[in-house]
Design a protein around this motif. Structure first.
Motif, short mmCIF file in Angstrom:
data_model
loop_
_atom_site.label_atom_id
_atom_site.label_comp_id
_atom_site.label_asym_id
_atom_site.label_seq_id
_atom_site.Cartn_x
_atom_site.Cartn_y
_atom_site.Cartn_z
N ARG A 113 0.84 -1.21 0.00
CA ARG A 113 0.00 0.00 0.00
C ARG A 113 0.88 1.26 0.00
N LEU A 114 1.94 1.27 0.80
CA LEU A 114 2.85 2.43 0.81
C LEU A 114 3.47 2.63 -0.57
N ALA A 115 3.87 1.53 -1.20
CA ALA A 115 4.52 1.62 -2.51
C ALA A 115 3.55 1.99 -3.62
N SER A 116 2.25 1.93 -3.35
CA SER A 116 1.26 2.25 -4.38
C SER A 116 1.19 3.75 -4.64
N PHE A 117 1.67 4.58 -3.70
CA PHE A 117 1.62 6.03 -3.93
C PHE A 117 2.98 6.69 -3.74
N SER A 118 4.05 5.89 -3.67
CA SER A 118 5.39 6.46 -3.48
C SER A 118 6.44 5.58 -4.12
N ARG A 119 7.65 6.07 -4.14
CA ARG A 119 8.82 5.23 -4.41
C ARG A 119 9.35 4.87 -3.02
N LEU A 120 9.06 3.66 -2.59
CA LEU A 120 9.29 3.25 -1.21
C LEU A 120 10.71 2.72 -1.03
N PRO A 134 2.08 -1.14 13.38
CA PRO A 134 1.22 -0.44 12.43
C PRO A 134 0.69 -1.31 11.31
N TRP A 135 1.33 -2.45 11.05
CA TRP A 135 0.90 -3.33 9.96
C TRP A 135 -0.12 -4.37 10.41
N LEU A 136 -0.61 -4.23 11.63
CA LEU A 136 -1.69 -5.08 12.13
C LEU A 136 -2.86 -4.20 12.56
N GLY A 137 -4.01 -4.82 12.76
CA GLY A 137 -5.19 -4.06 13.15
C GLY A 137 -5.80 -3.35 11.95
N ASP A 138 -6.36 -2.16 12.19
CA ASP A 138 -6.97 -1.39 11.11
C ASP A 138 -5.87 -0.68 10.31
N VAL A 139 -5.21 -1.45 9.46
CA VAL A 139 -4.09 -0.92 8.69
C VAL A 139 -4.58 0.13 7.69
N ASP A 140 -5.71 -0.13 7.05
CA ASP A 140 -6.20 0.80 6.05
C ASP A 140 -6.54 2.17 6.66
N VAL A 163 -4.51 13.41 -1.20
CA VAL A 163 -5.63 12.65 -1.76
C VAL A 163 -5.99 11.51 -0.83
N ARG A 164 -7.25 11.43 -0.42
CA ARG A 164 -7.71 10.31 0.40
C ARG A 164 -8.33 9.28 -0.55
N ARG A 165 -7.48 8.47 -1.10
CA ARG A 165 -7.93 7.48 -2.07
C ARG A 165 -8.62 6.31 -1.39
N GLY A 166 -8.08 5.90 -0.23
CA GLY A 166 -8.63 4.74 0.46
C GLY A 166 -8.14 3.45 -0.17
N PRO A 167 -8.35 2.33 0.48
CA PRO A 167 -7.89 1.05 -0.03
C PRO A 167 -8.76 0.57 -1.18
N ASP A 168 -8.23 -0.31 -1.98
CA ASP A 168 -9.01 -0.95 -3.03
C ASP A 168 -9.99 -1.91 -2.35
N PRO A 169 -11.29 -1.67 -2.47
CA PRO A 169 -12.25 -2.51 -1.75
C PRO A 169 -12.34 -3.92 -2.29
N ASP A 170 -11.73 -4.18 -3.45
CA ASP A 170 -11.82 -5.50 -4.05
C ASP A 170 -10.52 -6.29 -3.93
#
Length: 444
Positions: A53-60, A259-265, A278-285
């Motif tokens: 998820r971090l790498a989806s909006f950055s160069r991680l 941070p990678w457990l629980g409500d991660v999204d 931008v508050r894109r949110g997680p991919d619901p699918d």
């Protein structure tokens, strides 16, 4: 997402392991807490999802601190201080070709992030602190930290329990009711550092005090805390945010310190909107699933031997057997093509047992199947199941021989304690899938 290539940066004669993943518009450095292991991170589905998820909006940019994970080991009696680790961060950023980066630090990693941001403000475009403390021993002017006696008790427990659950109930209380997840987390921690290093690093962290640096921070800063975090209190986090000029404080529901457990999204939504606007949110699918692929070995030859009619009748019997076992073990049939089945499961042990049951049942029909099992994140699109995890599962199945069930290392680790037995098959290049994959044969 497949595991990125591990590279090494030189820092004061020490090799620091790092990875770069993603092609986003800005660099984001992830500074983990306490101990880490780059490659093992991608084998833990929950952690891999967090990083993806971090790498989806950055160069991680990821790295292992010296003395942990894949970076050079250092003498326990000569562990690095924050200044040395700051030099390691600078070396990693330079090796990765990064001139400016946002920094996300968690727990003890927040202190290293604070020091770097205060020392090199021109290189830090934004700072995010998650579940961060700035002092780890009690004092009248910092009453949220454990007492020296409590810290010593924690070190004694770590040394005694490093082969067990190592007090993870406090770091991941949300996982207490899931024994398989707790075993997975404990294994992850053991592969991050030796027990001696873990205890020594815990002792070093007790000496940390970065309070005086907070007013000097100039980068836009977000402070995140889960309301019932057992490791860092919300009051402590609010105090930290108050000391940083113009910092934003967000309190989230939950009690997991990791941070990678629980409500991660929920947590990553705040990180993404702060860094991108931008508050894109997680991919619901998207969801975690175990995929199973089976097919008949030598089906073309068998069909030629029997003729079309007899082969069709035999194939129908085979399909009925597979569907019976899928129903028995809770599998969901996704697709059937020729003599092969693709199914998903909500648990890897059930998928493995289903594959073994199919292999055993079709022997009575004079057939042999091969099967591949993998656990990873999949995409649900218009009723179909897609994603790299699907391709990996199919390629692992193609590596299996007659009557064999092969799994990825992810599946093997996830079913620890289930009674299933495995034998290492070795590393393989899976067609169309980057990197090398370790496969395991399920033993009868």
């Amino acid at each position: 997402m497949t595991m990125p290539t591990t590279r090494y940066a030189r820092s004061g004669g020490v090799n620091i392991a790092y990875q770069v993943v993603g092609t986003g518009p800005f660099d984001l450095l992830w500074v983990p807490g306490w101990v880490s292991n780059l490659e093992m991170s991608w084998e833990v589905p929950e952690y891999a999802r967090f990083l993806t998820r971090l790498a989806s909006f950055s160069r991680l940019i990821l790295f292992d601190k010296r003395g942990t994970g894949l970076s050079d080991a250092v003498p326990i009696e000569n562990l690095p201080d924050l200044d040395q680790r700051m030099d390691d961060v600078r070396a990693v950023l330079e090796a990765a070709g990064s001139t400016t980066a946002a920094i996300l630090g968690a727990s003890e990693g927040g202190n290293l992030s604070i020091l770097f941001a205060a020392t090199y403000p021109e290189r830090v475009r934004a700072l995010v602190l998650a579940a961060t403390f700035v002092k780890r021993v009690w004092s009248p002017d910092y009453p949220w930290a454990p007492t020296p006696e409590e810290r010593e008790q924690e070190r004694v427990m770590l040394e005694r329990e490093w082969s067990g659950d190592m007090g993870l109930a406090d770091l991941a209380p949300g996982a207490v009711g899931d024994p398989a997840l707790m075993r997975r987390i404990a294994t992850f921690f053991r592969r991050r550092a030796s027990p001696g290093a873990a205890v020594a690093l815990n002792r070093m962290n007790t000496e940390i005090d970065t309070r005086s640096l907070l007013p000097a921070l100039t980068a836009p800063t977000l402070v995140l805390c889960r309301r019932d975090d057992h490791g860092v209190s919300a009051e402590e986090s609010r105090w930290i945010a108050d000391q940083i000029p113009h910092a934003r404080y967000v309190e989230l529901p939950g009690d997991d310190h990791l941070p990678w457990l629980g409500d991660v999204d929920g947590l990553l939504d705040e990180v993404e909107v702060f860094l991108t606007g931008v508050r894109r949110g997680p991919d619901p699918d998207r969801r975690l699933a175990t995929v199973l692929f089976t097919d008949i070995v030598g089906s073309t030859e068998k069909a030629a031997e029997l003729g079309d009619r007899a082969w069709h009748e035999l194939l129908e019997k085979h399909n009925a057997v597979v569907r019976r076992e899928l129903d028995r073990f809770g599998g969901l049939e996704v697709d059937t093509a020729g003599d092969g089945f693709f199914a998903t499961f909500d648990g890897p042990a059930r998928a493995v047992r289903c594959a073994c049951a199919v292999a055993e049942a079709v022997r009575a029909l004079g057939l042999a199947t091969r099967a591949g099992v993998h656990t990873g994140e999949v995409e649900l699109v218009d009723g179909t199941v897609r994603g790299i995890a699907v391709h990996i599962g199919a390629r692992i199945a193609a590596e299996a021989g007659p009557g064999e069930v092969l799994t990825s290392s992810t599946v093997k680790d996830l079913v620890a304690g289930s009674g299933l037995r495995f034998r290492e098959r070795g590393a393989a290049q899976l067609k169309g899938v980057p990197g090398t994959w370790q496969n395991y044969l399920v033993e009868p």
